[in-house]
Write a protein that holds these residues in place. Structure first.
Motif: not given
Length: 150
Positions: A22-32, A45-57, A128-132
């Motif tokens: 899950f860390v890998s998936a979150s960071l890969r998605g965020y890096a993308y 709002w794109s920042y909010v979506r990206a951070l929300s996705a990381v948090m939910l994952l 992970v969330m703090t890094a994002a």
């Protein structure tokens, strides 16, 4: 005591593997997201979506780990139904420790083992969330240097 630790060890290893996935998936998605700003304009709002996705994952990964511990508790015969096993697991994993449901003396040590697992995994999730968040702040400052604090 050793029996409980050895019994919980495979679930602990499974939890570490789940967290890593899950860390890998979150960071890969965020890096993308960060590497492809042309596909969607970078807005608040794109920042909010990206951070929300990381948090939910990360939360999903933690929930699956609680579920794995609950399965172990059922297999050991500690609980008669999955919902009670999951509740007890969540209390242990999140280190709440209500104490309203206690396992038998034979397997009681699994509670602290799961709590140690949980606090470590919540710490990794927080990192992970703090890094994002930090990455988004750096990106914002680079994009808009006027708004950077002195």
């Amino acid at each position: 005591m050793l029996r409980a630790i050895l019994t919980g060890f495979p679930v602990l290893v499974l939890c570490v593997a789940l967290q890593a996935m899950f860390v890998s998936a979150s960071l890969r998605g965020y890096a993308y997201f960060q590497a492809n700003p042309r596909r969607t304009p970078i807005t608040q709002w794109s920042y909010v979506r990206a951070l929300s996705a990381v948090m939910l994952l990360m939360l999903l990964g933690n929930f699956l780990q609680m579920a794995a511990w609950a399965v172990l508790f059922l297999l050991l015969g500690e609980f008669n139904d999955y919902s009670t096993a999951l509740y007890h697991s969540a209390v242990n994993f999140s280190t709440l420790g209500y104490g309203d449901i206690v396992m038998s003396p034979r397997w009681r040590l699994l509670g602290p083992v799961e709590a140690a697992n949980g606090i470590l995994m919540f710490g990794v999730s927080t990192a992970v969330m703090t890094a994002a968040v930090i990455d988004q702040l750096k990106f914002s400052r680079a994009k808009n240097p006027k708004n950077a604090p002195p």
